[in-house]
Design a protein around this motif. Structure first.
Motif: not given
Ligand SMILES: [Zn+2]
Length: 233
Positions: A200-205, A222-227
């Motif tokens: 899980v990305c800690s930036g956007c969960r 990079f996270c596809d969701n929050c970048g």
């Protein structure tokens, strides 16, 4: 790449701590100390005006007292003449009595005036004493407040110096390209490096697809969701 990301993560932590110090600096309660200083200024002015007023009233009182002494002396002399002059003409005696009554009235008025003035002086002296105590207390509180602020600022300065040194050293060790990417992202995103914990990305969960974390380990992910830049633990 992992080591580089580890350094970048540390840089982000250090920069976050620098921001926290700036917030702590802003929250220092300097307003209270400033307000206390203004109160001290105002109180000092009032105190000095009251002292001047008291001095003036005491001078007036002394003048009235000396005047009263003169009037009493005049009355004594007049009464002496009046009693010794029992053989004088009726008209002369009558005039002396009129003067005696007038002097007695004047003495009475002067005494009342002095009494009132002494009472005022007493009240003013009491007010001055209270103001002086208040002023001392305020000065003491102001000096304590100032000392506390100076201590807090010195502590924050020390902490910030240490953090800035760490920041500088980390920046030197991070690859220029990676650092530039981080800085670009940092301008638009808070905490541009996100740890990936249990997928899980800690930036956007949001969940990060397993293929993304395994297939290209040498590249920046990079996270596809929050970048955000992903840092795999
Ligand atoms: Zn994300």
């Amino acid at each position: 790449m992992r080591d580089q990301l580890e350094l970048l993560w540390q840089l982000q932590v250090v920069e976050e701590q620098c921001r926290a110090i700036a917030c702590r600096r802003e929250s220092i309660k300097a307003d209270k100390v400033r307000q206390l200083w203004q109160e001290i200024q105002l109180l000092s002015q009032n105190l000095s005006a009251d002292k001047e007023k008291l001095e003036c009233q005491r001078r007036v009182c002394a003048a009235l007292e000396s005047d009263l002494t003169k009037l009493i002396r005049q009355l004594c002399l007049l009464e002496e003449r009046l009693y010794k002059n029992s053989s004088g003409s009726v008209r002369e005696l009558e005039q002396l009595r009129i003067k005696q009554e007038s002097l007695q009235r004047e003495i009475h008025d002067r005494e009342e005036e002095i009494f009132q003035l002494l009472e005022n002086c007493e009240q003013l002296a009491e007010r001055i004493a209270n103001q002086e105590t208040d002023l001392q207390n305020k000065k003491q509180r102001h000096s304590i407040g100032q000392r506390q602020i100076a201590q807090t600022v010195a502590k924050l300065d020390g902490e910030e110096r240490g953090l800035r040194e760490q920041q500088k050293s980390l920046r030197c060790r991070i690859d220029a390209g990676l650092l530039a990417t981080y800085q670009t992202l940092n301008a638009k995103l808070a905490m541009p490096v996100a740890k990936v914990s249990q997928g899980v990305c800690s930036g956007c969960r949001r969940s990060i697809p397993t293929c993304q974390t395994c297939t290209r380990p040498g590249e920046i992910q990079f996270c596809d969701n929050c970048g955000r830049i992903l840092f795999l633990e």
